[in-house]
Design a protein around this motif. Structure first.
Motif, PDB file in Angstrom:
ATOM      1  N   GLY A 186       0.815  -1.207   0.000  1.00 37.44           N
ATOM      2  CA  GLY A 186       0.000   0.000   0.000  1.00 37.44           C
ATOM      3  C   GLY A 186       0.848   1.257   0.000  1.00 37.44           C
ATOM      4  O   GLY A 186       0.553   2.222  -0.718  1.00 37.44           O
ATOM      5  N   LEU A 187       1.925   1.258   0.797  1.00 35.08           N
ATOM      6  CA  LEU A 187       2.819   2.414   0.842  1.00 35.08           C
ATOM      7  C   LEU A 187       3.502   2.620  -0.506  1.00 35.08           C
ATOM      8  O   LEU A 187       3.516   3.736  -1.046  1.00 35.08           O
ATOM      9  CB  LEU A 187       3.869   2.212   1.940  1.00 35.08           C
ATOM     10  CG  LEU A 187       4.930   3.311   2.071  1.00 35.08           C
ATOM     11  CD1 LEU A 187       4.286   4.663   2.352  1.00 35.08           C
ATOM     12  CD2 LEU A 187       5.928   2.932   3.170  1.00 35.08           C
ATOM     13  N   ALA A 188       4.072   1.548  -1.073  1.00 34.29           N
ATOM     14  CA  ALA A 188       4.747   1.664  -2.369  1.00 34.29           C
ATOM     15  C   ALA A 188       3.760   2.032  -3.465  1.00 34.29           C
ATOM     16  O   ALA A 188       4.068   2.834  -4.359  1.00 34.29           O
ATOM     17  CB  ALA A 188       5.455   0.351  -2.708  1.00 34.29           C
ATOM     18  N   GLY A 189       2.547   1.464  -3.409  1.00 32.09           N
ATOM     19  CA  GLY A 189       1.541   1.791  -4.416  1.00 32.09           C
ATOM     20  C   GLY A 189       1.093   3.243  -4.327  1.00 32.09           C
ATOM     21  O   GLY A 189       0.858   3.899  -5.352  1.00 32.09           O
ATOM     22  N   GLY A 190       0.983   3.756  -3.103  1.00 38.05           N
ATOM     23  CA  GLY A 190       0.628   5.160  -2.942  1.00 38.05           C
ATOM     24  C   GLY A 190       1.693   6.086  -3.511  1.00 38.05           C
ATOM     25  O   GLY A 190       1.379   7.098  -4.156  1.00 38.05           O
ATOM     26  N   ILE A 191       2.946   5.733  -3.282  1.00 36.56           N
ATOM     27  CA  ILE A 191       4.043   6.535  -3.833  1.00 36.56           C
ATOM     28  C   ILE A 191       4.038   6.458  -5.354  1.00 36.56           C
ATOM     29  O   ILE A 191       4.246   7.469  -6.047  1.00 36.56           O
ATOM     30  CB  ILE A 191       5.390   6.051  -3.260  1.00 36.56           C
ATOM     31  CG1 ILE A 191       5.466   6.401  -1.771  1.00 36.56           C
ATOM     32  CG2 ILE A 191       6.563   6.647  -4.021  1.00 36.56           C
ATOM     33  CD1 ILE A 191       6.681   5.842  -1.070  1.00 36.56           C
ATOM     34  N   ALA A 192       3.768   5.277  -5.894  1.00 32.07           N
ATOM     35  CA  ALA A 192       3.694   5.131  -7.358  1.00 32.07           C
ATOM     36  C   ALA A 192       2.570   5.989  -7.924  1.00 32.07           C
ATOM     37  O   ALA A 192       2.736   6.660  -8.953  1.00 32.07           O
ATOM     38  CB  ALA A 192       3.491   3.662  -7.731  1.00 32.07           C
ATOM     39  N   GLY A 193       1.411   5.982  -7.254  1.00 28.56           N
ATOM     40  CA  GLY A 193       0.301   6.813  -7.707  1.00 28.56           C
ATOM     41  C   GLY A 193       0.648   8.291  -7.672  1.00 28.56           C
ATOM     42  O   GLY A 193       0.295   9.051  -8.596  1.00 28.56           O
ATOM     43  N   LEU A 194       1.350   8.723  -6.615  1.00 34.56           N
ATOM     44  CA  LEU A 194       1.782  10.116  -6.531  1.00 34.56           C
ATOM     45  C   LEU A 194       2.742  10.460  -7.662  1.00 34.56           C
ATOM     46  O   LEU A 194       2.688  11.567  -8.227  1.00 34.56           O
ATOM     47  CB  LEU A 194       2.445  10.359  -5.176  1.00 34.56           C
ATOM     48  CG  LEU A 194       2.982  11.775  -4.914  1.00 34.56           C
ATOM     49  CD1 LEU A 194       1.862  12.801  -5.026  1.00 34.56           C
ATOM     50  CD2 LEU A 194       3.662  11.836  -3.550  1.00 34.56           C
ATOM     51  N   ALA A 195       3.596   9.521  -8.022  1.00 35.63           N
ATOM     52  CA  ALA A 195       4.537   9.752  -9.122  1.00 35.63           C
ATOM     53  C   ALA A 195       3.796   9.995 -10.435  1.00 35.63           C
ATOM     54  O   ALA A 195       4.166  10.885 -11.217  1.00 35.63           O
ATOM     55  CB  ALA A 195       5.488   8.559  -9.261  1.00 35.63           C
ATOM     56  N   PHE A 196       2.744   9.227 -10.678  1.00 40.47           N
ATOM     57  CA  PHE A 196       1.961   9.429 -11.901  1.00 40.47           C
ATOM     58  C   PHE A 196       1.270  10.786 -11.881  1.00 40.47           C
ATOM     59  O   PHE A 196       1.145  11.441 -12.919  1.00 40.47           O
ATOM     60  CB  PHE A 196       0.933   8.307 -12.065  1.00 40.47           C
ATOM     61  CG  PHE A 196       1.484   7.059 -12.666  1.00 40.47           C
ATOM     62  CD1 PHE A 196       1.512   6.897 -14.053  1.00 40.47           C
ATOM     63  CD2 PHE A 196       1.990   6.051 -11.870  1.00 40.47           C
ATOM     64  CE1 PHE A 196       2.030   5.744 -14.614  1.00 40.47           C
ATOM     65  CE2 PHE A 196       2.514   4.899 -12.432  1.00 40.47           C
ATOM     66  CZ  PHE A 196       2.540   4.745 -13.807  1.00 40.47           C
ATOM     67  N   GLY A 197       0.829  11.216 -10.714  1.00 42.13           N
ATOM     68  CA  GLY A 197       0.198  12.519 -10.612  1.00 42.13           C
ATOM     69  C   GLY A 197       1.185  13.646 -10.870  1.00 42.13           C
ATOM     70  O   GLY A 197       0.900  14.582 -11.623  1.00 42.13           O
ATOM     71  N   LEU A 198       2.377  13.545 -10.264  1.00 42.09           N
ATOM     72  CA  LEU A 198       3.385  14.581 -10.447  1.00 42.09           C
ATOM     73  C   LEU A 198       3.881  14.651 -11.884  1.00 42.09           C
ATOM     74  O   LEU A 198       4.254  15.717 -12.378  1.00 42.09           O
ATOM     75  CB  LEU A 198       4.577  14.316  -9.513  1.00 42.09           C
ATOM     76  CG  LEU A 198       4.333  14.522  -8.022  1.00 42.09           C
ATOM     77  CD1 LEU A 198       5.563  14.122  -7.228  1.00 42.09           C
ATOM     78  CD2 LEU A 198       3.975  15.980  -7.738  1.00 42.09           C
ATOM     79  N   GLN A 199       3.848  13.500 -12.571  1.00 44.39           N
ATOM     80  CA  GLN A 199       4.360  13.456 -13.936  1.00 44.39           C
ATOM     81  C   GLN A 199       3.526  14.299 -14.898  1.00 44.39           C
ATOM     82  O   GLN A 199       3.985  14.655 -15.973  1.00 44.39           O
ATOM     83  CB  GLN A 199       4.413  11.997 -14.403  1.00 44.39           C
ATOM     84  CG  GLN A 199       5.390  11.723 -15.517  1.00 44.39           C
ATOM     85  CD  GLN A 199       4.684  11.521 -16.848  1.00 44.39           C
ATOM     86  OE1 GLN A 199       3.463  11.375 -16.902  1.00 44.39           O
ATOM     87  NE2 GLN A 199       5.454  11.492 -17.918  1.00 44.39           N
ATOM     88  N   ARG A 200       2.323  14.642 -14.482  1.00 44.00           N
ATOM     89  CA  ARG A 200       1.450  15.464 -15.321  1.00 44.00           C
ATOM     90  C   ARG A 200       1.757  16.959 -15.204  1.00 44.00           C
ATOM     91  O   ARG A 200       1.232  17.762 -15.975  1.00 44.00           O
ATOM     92  CB  ARG A 200      -0.015  15.218 -14.949  1.00 44.00           C
ATOM     93  CG  ARG A 200      -0.482  13.788 -15.215  1.00 44.00           C
ATOM     94  CD  ARG A 200      -1.917  13.585 -14.763  1.00 44.00           C
ATOM     95  NE  ARG A 200      -2.390  12.246 -15.054  1.00 44.00           N
ATOM     96  CZ  ARG A 200      -2.954  11.876 -16.192  1.00 44.00           C
ATOM     97  NH1 ARG A 200      -3.113  12.769 -17.156  1.00 44.00           N
ATOM     98  NH2 ARG A 200      -3.353  10.645 -16.382  1.00 44.00           N
ATOM     99  N   ILE A 201       2.582  17.330 -14.245  1.00 47.61           N
ATOM    100  CA  ILE A 201       2.895  18.743 -14.027  1.00 47.61           C
ATOM    101  C   ILE A 201       3.865  19.219 -15.119  1.00 47.61           C
ATOM    102  O   ILE A 201       4.869  18.557 -15.386  1.00 47.61           O
ATOM    103  CB  ILE A 201       3.519  18.956 -12.640  1.00 47.61           C
ATOM    104  CG1 ILE A 201       2.521  18.544 -11.546  1.00 47.61           C
ATOM    105  CG2 ILE A 201       3.968  20.405 -12.454  1.00 47.61           C
ATOM    106  CD1 ILE A 201       3.093  18.613 -10.147  1.00 47.61           C
ATOM    107  N   PRO A 202       3.586  20.350 -15.766  1.00 51.30           N
ATOM    108  CA  PRO A 202       4.514  20.876 -16.781  1.00 51.30           C
ATOM    109  C   PRO A 202       5.908  21.068 -16.194  1.00 51.30           C
ATOM    110  O   PRO A 202       6.068  21.551 -15.070  1.00 51.30           O
ATOM    111  CB  PRO A 202       3.880  22.231 -17.158  1.00 51.30           C
ATOM    112  CG  PRO A 202       2.434  22.068 -16.839  1.00 51.30           C
ATOM    113  CD  PRO A 202       2.370  21.179 -15.627  1.00 51.30           C
ATOM    114  N   GLY A 203       6.902  20.662 -16.979  1.00 51.80           N
ATOM    115  CA  GLY A 203       8.275  20.743 -16.516  1.00 51.80           C
ATOM    116  C   GLY A 203       8.767  19.462 -15.891  1.00 51.80           C
ATOM    117  O   GLY A 203       9.979  19.231 -15.797  1.00 51.80           O
ATOM    118  N   ILE A 204       7.828  18.614 -15.439  1.00 53.37           N
ATOM    119  CA  ILE A 204       8.199  17.328 -14.842  1.00 53.37           C
ATOM    120  C   ILE A 204       7.842  16.174 -15.773  1.00 53.37           C
ATOM    121  O   ILE A 204       8.344  15.066 -15.624  1.00 53.37           O
ATOM    122  CB  ILE A 204       7.503  17.146 -13.473  1.00 53.37           C
ATOM    123  CG1 ILE A 204       7.912  18.274 -12.522  1.00 53.37           C
ATOM    124  CG2 ILE A 204       7.836  15.810 -12.835  1.00 53.37           C
ATOM    125  CD1 ILE A 204       7.281  18.175 -11.148  1.00 53.37           C
TER     126      ILE A 204
END
Length: 346
Positions: free
Chosen positions: A27-45
């Motif tokens: 659950g912890l690793a999956g939550g971090i993975a989900g956050l990574a996908f969210g951050l990847q949508r930010i311009p510049g990232i």
């Protein structure tokens, strides 16, 4: 910090104690993975792949907050079983038709670049005094497909999690430099779309980095660069098998019968090959492919988040400057060597 990917006792414990033991860590690793996908949508990232972001976020969490003891069984499970499931699914993104599109000369050029880079990097690692497992991880990440190659190769090299994280950091930094510098170099050299796409696909570390660099020179260069890169990714399977065979020979020479029992066998690679063969038949519905691609990316991101959660930055820093110099040397070599072959063969 021990290497959670290579402890047989811990692996058996997953099934001895039931799924409840692995859920907190997953659950912890999956939550971090989900956050990574969210951050990847930010311009510049967006140029950074979710795999890289998941690794970095996991490392930040581990070194600022600490990894809870209750999460460790699930993290170990993610590093082993989830990782291998992701690599097997990755085969669905690759087809024989892609290899045909690159052409015989392109495939030969990609294969020669891969082998030369791997050999050069491991040789340089010995010259610099870099530990063999770390040198092989940097070589695989530079020569094949970045972070995915690092974690796949680590299943047979059995280096520490800190070594794997260091190798991921190397391919991230130098692949990002290629992503910025290669479009400028391609314009200066007046390369046509096919030549430029082949160069980026054969030399840049991460798939996302290839896409960003190749499409900077137009649609044609982008499409060919992506195909060339995916052809290079297909070579992950035979490379891991060869490294596994080499590790087996070393263990037999040094450990006798016990070494034979412990020799790593990358069975998941055969699943990767089977999935690529299935994709090549054209029988997978097109509507399913985006789902399998998303599942693959998430599984790999979860595994890399787990790796970050196992990484102590103090131990990573203790590796010193030599591995960074090795990563730089591998980057320069693959960039120049592949460029020379492109001019010779196109």
């Amino acid at each position: 910090m021990s290497n959670a990917t290579t402890e047989p006792g811990r692996e058996r414990g997953f099934f001895t104690h039931g799924p409840g033991r692995v859920l907190p860590g997953l659950g912890l690793a999956g939550g971090i993975a989900g956050l990574a996908f969210g951050l990847q949508r930010i311009p510049g990232i967006h140029a950074l792949s979710p795999l890289i972001l998941a690794t970095l976020l996991g490392m930040v969490f581990r070194n600022l907050a600490g990894t809870p003891r209750a999460a460790r069984p699930g993290i170990a499970f993610g590093l082993r079983h989830v990782l291998r499931a992701g690599i097997v699914l990755m085969g669905l993104q690759l087809t024989a038709q892609q290899v045909i599109a690159v052409g015989a000369s392109g495939v030969a050029m990609i294969g020669l670049t891969l082998l030369a880079t791997f050999a050069f990097t491991t040789w340089c690692g010995r010259m610099l005094g870099v530990e063999r497992g770390l040198a092989q991880l940097i070589a695989a990440g530079s020569a094949i497909c970045g972070a995915s190659a690092v974690v796949a190769t680590n299943t047979v090299t059995r280096a520490s999690d800190e070594s794997a994280a260091y190798a991921v950091a190397c391919v991230t930094v130098f692949g990002s430099l290629s992503m910025v510098l290669m479009p400028l170099a391609g314009g200066f050299l007046d390369m046509d779309p096919r030549a430029f796409g082949l160069w980026t696909g054969a030399s840049i570390h991460e798939v996302a980095q290839v896409v960003a660099a190749a499409y900077a020179r137009g649609q044609g260069a982008g499409e060919f660069g992506t195909i060339a890169k995916l052809t290079r990714v297909m070579m992950l399977a035979p490379m891991v098998l060869m490294l596994g065979a080499a590790a087996t020979r070393r263990m037999r020479q040094t450990g006798g019968g016990e070494g034979r029992a412990a020799a790593p066998v990358p069975w998941f690679v055969f699943g990767f090959i089977a999935m690529a063969a299935l994709a090549s038949t054209g029988r997978i519905p097109e509507a399913v492919m985006p789902l399998t691609t998303a599942a693959t990316q998430f599984l790999l991101a979860l595994a890399l988040a787990a790796m970050g959660l196992e990484t102590d930055l103090r131990r990573l820093a203790a590796q010193g400057i030599r591995p960074a110099l090795l990563g730089a040397g591998a980057w320069i070599f693959i960039s120049v060597f592949s460029l020379c072959l492109v001019f010779m063969l196109t």
